[in-house]
Design an enzyme around this catalytic site. Sequence first.
Site, PDB file in Angstrom:
ATOM      1  N   GLU A  91       0.802  -1.186   0.106  1.00 54.81           N
ATOM      2  CA  GLU A  91      -0.174  -0.020   0.097  1.00 54.81           C
ATOM      3  C   GLU A  91       0.865   1.307  -0.075  1.00 54.81           C
ATOM      4  O   GLU A  91       1.933   1.185   0.592  1.00 54.81           O
ATOM      5  CB  GLU A  91      -0.894  -0.008   1.302  1.00 54.81           C
ATOM      6  CG  GLU A  91      -1.776  -0.930   1.432  1.00 54.81           C
ATOM      7  CD  GLU A  91      -2.577  -0.976   2.704  1.00 54.81           C
ATOM      8  OE1 GLU A  91      -3.327  -2.058   2.990  1.00 54.81           O
ATOM      9  OE2 GLU A  91      -2.437  -0.137   3.280  1.00 54.81           O
ATOM     10  N   CYS A 104       2.983   8.506   1.553  1.00 56.20           N
ATOM     11  CA  CYS A 104       3.421   7.456   2.495  1.00 56.20           C
ATOM     12  C   CYS A 104       3.958   6.296   1.833  1.00 56.20           C
ATOM     13  O   CYS A 104       2.924   5.590   1.331  1.00 56.20           O
ATOM     14  CB  CYS A 104       2.519   7.346   3.621  1.00 56.20           C
ATOM     15  SG  CYS A 104       2.779   6.085   4.774  1.00 56.20           S
ATOM     16  N   CYS A 115       2.832  -5.063  16.406  1.00 57.82           N
ATOM     17  CA  CYS A 115       2.366  -3.823  17.250  1.00 57.82           C
ATOM     18  C   CYS A 115       0.865  -4.062  17.136  1.00 57.82           C
ATOM     19  O   CYS A 115       0.261  -4.501  16.233  1.00 57.82           O
ATOM     20  CB  CYS A 115       2.417  -2.467  16.849  1.00 57.82           C
ATOM     21  SG  CYS A 115       4.240  -1.951  16.713  1.00 57.82           S
ATOM     22  N   CYS A 118      -1.965  -2.777  14.785  1.00 60.22           N
ATOM     23  CA  CYS A 118      -1.557  -2.321  13.391  1.00 60.22           C
ATOM     24  C   CYS A 118      -1.932  -3.413  12.496  1.00 60.22           C
ATOM     25  O   CYS A 118      -1.518  -4.678  12.584  1.00 60.22           O
ATOM     26  CB  CYS A 118      -0.074  -2.081  13.373  1.00 60.22           C
ATOM     27  SG  CYS A 118       0.708  -1.651  11.767  1.00 60.22           S
ATOM     28  N   GLY A 168       5.223  -2.036   7.112  1.00 60.39           N
ATOM     29  CA  GLY A 168       6.580  -2.596   7.296  1.00 60.39           C
ATOM     30  C   GLY A 168       7.496  -1.727   8.285  1.00 60.39           C
ATOM     31  O   GLY A 168       6.944  -0.536   8.574  1.00 60.39           O
ATOM     32  N   GLU A 169       8.654  -2.201   8.786  1.00 62.04           N
ATOM     33  CA  GLU A 169       9.602  -1.464   9.546  1.00 62.04           C
ATOM     34  C   GLU A 169      10.956  -1.043   8.722  1.00 62.04           C
ATOM     35  O   GLU A 169      11.502  -1.966   8.457  1.00 62.04           O
ATOM     36  CB  GLU A 169       9.738  -2.324  11.040  1.00 62.04           C
ATOM     37  CG  GLU A 169      11.065  -1.640  11.830  1.00 62.04           C
ATOM     38  CD  GLU A 169      10.914  -0.320  12.189  1.00 62.04           C
ATOM     39  OE1 GLU A 169       9.760   0.257  12.392  1.00 62.04           O
ATOM     40  OE2 GLU A 169      11.891   0.085  12.189  1.00 62.04           O
ATOM     41  N   SER A 223       7.994   5.598  17.053  1.00 65.13           N
ATOM     42  CA  SER A 223       6.505   5.313  17.453  1.00 65.13           C
ATOM     43  C   SER A 223       6.609   4.917  19.027  1.00 65.13           C
ATOM     44  O   SER A 223       7.406   3.744  19.248  1.00 65.13           O
ATOM     45  CB  SER A 223       6.144   3.926  16.765  1.00 65.13           C
ATOM     46  OG  SER A 223       5.777   4.581  15.355  1.00 65.13           O
ATOM     47  N   LEU A 224       6.147   5.756  19.659  1.00 66.99           N
ATOM     48  CA  LEU A 224       6.448   5.624  21.298  1.00 66.99           C
ATOM     49  C   LEU A 224       5.101   4.807  21.872  1.00 66.99           C
ATOM     50  O   LEU A 224       5.280   3.852  22.391  1.00 66.99           O
ATOM     51  CB  LEU A 224       6.600   6.669  22.033  1.00 66.99           C
ATOM     52  CG  LEU A 224       7.206   6.682  23.230  1.00 66.99           C
ATOM     53  CD1 LEU A 224       8.479   5.895  23.437  1.00 66.99           C
ATOM     54  CD2 LEU A 224       7.400   8.194  24.017  1.00 66.99           C
ATOM     55  N   CYS A 344      -2.671   1.940   8.215  1.00 66.37           N
ATOM     56  CA  CYS A 344      -1.567   0.994   8.077  1.00 66.37           C
ATOM     57  C   CYS A 344      -1.901  -0.261   7.688  1.00 66.37           C
ATOM     58  O   CYS A 344      -2.234  -1.330   8.669  1.00 66.37           O
ATOM     59  CB  CYS A 344      -0.442   1.060   9.092  1.00 66.37           C
ATOM     60  SG  CYS A 344       0.984   0.510   8.823  1.00 66.37           S
TER      61      CYS A 344
HETATM   62  N1  SAH Z   1       6.886   0.455  11.641  1.00 64.49           N
HETATM   63  C1  SAH Z   1       7.106   1.977  11.261  1.00 64.49           C
HETATM   64  C2  SAH Z   1       6.441   2.663  10.470  1.00 64.49           C
HETATM   65  C3  SAH Z   1       5.056   2.266   9.862  1.00 64.49           C
HETATM   66  S1  SAH Z   1       3.623   2.472  11.015  1.00 64.49           S
HETATM   67  C4  SAH Z   1       6.765   2.457  12.906  1.00 64.49           C
HETATM   68  O1  SAH Z   1       6.332   1.622  13.571  1.00 64.49           O
HETATM   69  O2  SAH Z   1       6.877   3.687  13.017  1.00 64.49           O
HETATM   70  C5  SAH Z   1       3.530   4.170  10.949  1.00 64.49           C
HETATM   71  C6  SAH Z   1       2.673   4.530  12.121  1.00 64.49           C
HETATM   72  O3  SAH Z   1       1.216   4.519  12.231  1.00 64.49           O
HETATM   73  C7  SAH Z   1       3.318   4.090  13.579  1.00 64.49           C
HETATM   74  O4  SAH Z   1       3.512   5.245  14.524  1.00 64.49           O
HETATM   75  C8  SAH Z   1       2.304   3.151  14.034  1.00 64.49           C
HETATM   76  O5  SAH Z   1       2.311   2.781  15.379  1.00 64.49           O
HETATM   77  C9  SAH Z   1       1.061   3.732  13.564  1.00 64.49           C
HETATM   78  N2  SAH Z   1      -0.156   3.079  13.406  1.00 64.49           N
HETATM   79  C10 SAH Z   1      -0.338   1.675  12.867  1.00 64.49           C
HETATM   80  N3  SAH Z   1      -1.497   1.344  13.036  1.00 64.49           N
HETATM   81  C11 SAH Z   1      -2.467   2.405  13.402  1.00 64.49           C
HETATM   82  C12 SAH Z   1      -3.588   2.297  13.691  1.00 64.49           C
HETATM   83  N4  SAH Z   1      -4.626   1.600  13.448  1.00 64.49           N
HETATM   84  N5  SAH Z   1      -4.107   3.772  14.136  1.00 64.49           N
HETATM   85  C13 SAH Z   1      -3.359   4.657  14.291  1.00 64.49           C
HETATM   86  N6  SAH Z   1      -2.058   4.569  14.038  1.00 64.49           N
HETATM   87  C14 SAH Z   1      -1.412   3.414  13.891  1.00 64.49           C
END
Ligand code: SAH
Length: 356
Positions: A91, A104, A115, A118, A168-169, A223-224, A344
């Site tokens: 995507e 993005c 996570c 996600c 992805g990461e 991402s915290l 995501c």
């Molecule tokens: N892996 C990387 C980049 C991809 S995710 C990372 O973790 O930063 C991009 C951002 O979207 C991250 O902060 C992730 O935690 C957040 N994210 C993922 N799923 C989400 C959701 N359902 N709602 C809101 N933010 C989300």
Amino acid sequence: MSTPAWRVLPDEWKGLLAGRGLRPFRADQILQCLYRDYIQDWDLATTLPKDFRETLKAEFPLAPPTLLDRTDAADGTAKLLLGLADGESVETVVIPAKGRLTQCVSSQVGCAMGCVFCASGSAGLVRSLAAEEIVGQVMAAQALFATPENRRQGSGLCLTNLVVMGMGEPFANYDETLLALKILNAGRGPNLGARHITISTCGIVPGFARLAAEGLQFELSVSLHAPNDELRSRLMPVNRRWPIDELLDACAAYTRQTGRVVTFEYTLVRGVNDSRACAEELARRLRRLPDCKVNLIPLSPVAHRPDLQTPDESVQLAFLDVLMKARIQTMLRRSRGKDASAACGQLRLRHGARRP
Ligand code: SAH
């Protein structure tokens, strides 16, 4: 052996051509075709002789992704599902806002990080993307969205900003992601400014020092999502490997070394990490850093975890207020493209992603 055209750094073309007994002066023409005309097929490189185009097809193939699906949200956000050569899909989202066009991009098919909120990680990692597949996502957006009006002077790219926040990461696919970003950043390539490129990581700590050592000015988002290890480890398994103190120390070192301020992403999940106590603990915790920014993102609900919900706006604003009063530069992000499955990994899942 052939090399995909979109994984060649612009400054390497001359040497690569010479190494294959081809005329190096063609490099400039090739760069013009790739990154000013944005061709996706060597047959369209009509400034080059036909037999040379055939050589390019064999030696430096162009394999643009195919558009499998597109959903457009009322706010102008467009989410694309792109098919790759091996049948996998990724995507990418294009987001217009006030004179900007942000894309993005994804760095992997699926994700291994797991996570809990996600969608990308819900079925695990399928594979990492090659640099040319990351560049290819930008080229696909260019083909769909560039107009005579929005093409930027000098490079002709329609995008103004790029964020690696799709599936992805990126630090779990460091080399290919960085190669793609260097190509997109190159002056003789798409010429997208480093400060307009943001890498977002879930906190793979060794990646921070590597990125700082590149000497590039990319923006770094982390991402915290939680103010303490107990909660963060429940939401993000990566925290068991690299807990918050280690992560924040890596962020501080990154800022010291590069002068770039790190932005923390904090997804607000109702009743999980959205309390006043969480906000206060977060504010205290972030004092460890000389400077930082926080982006609050209301959760975009995902199908595999119906128990996780978006907090009410009043709760979001109260959380924001605590951080602002603690003098932390904080933004509450409006969720963009809700009606385009823009969270995501959601669009790919709707299409029945293959399990790894
Ligand atoms: N892996 C990387 C980049 C991809 S995710 C990372 O973790 O930063 C991009 C951002 O979207 C991250 O902060 C992730 O935690 C957040 N994210 C993922 N799923 C989400 C959701 N359902 N709602 C809101 N933010 C989300």
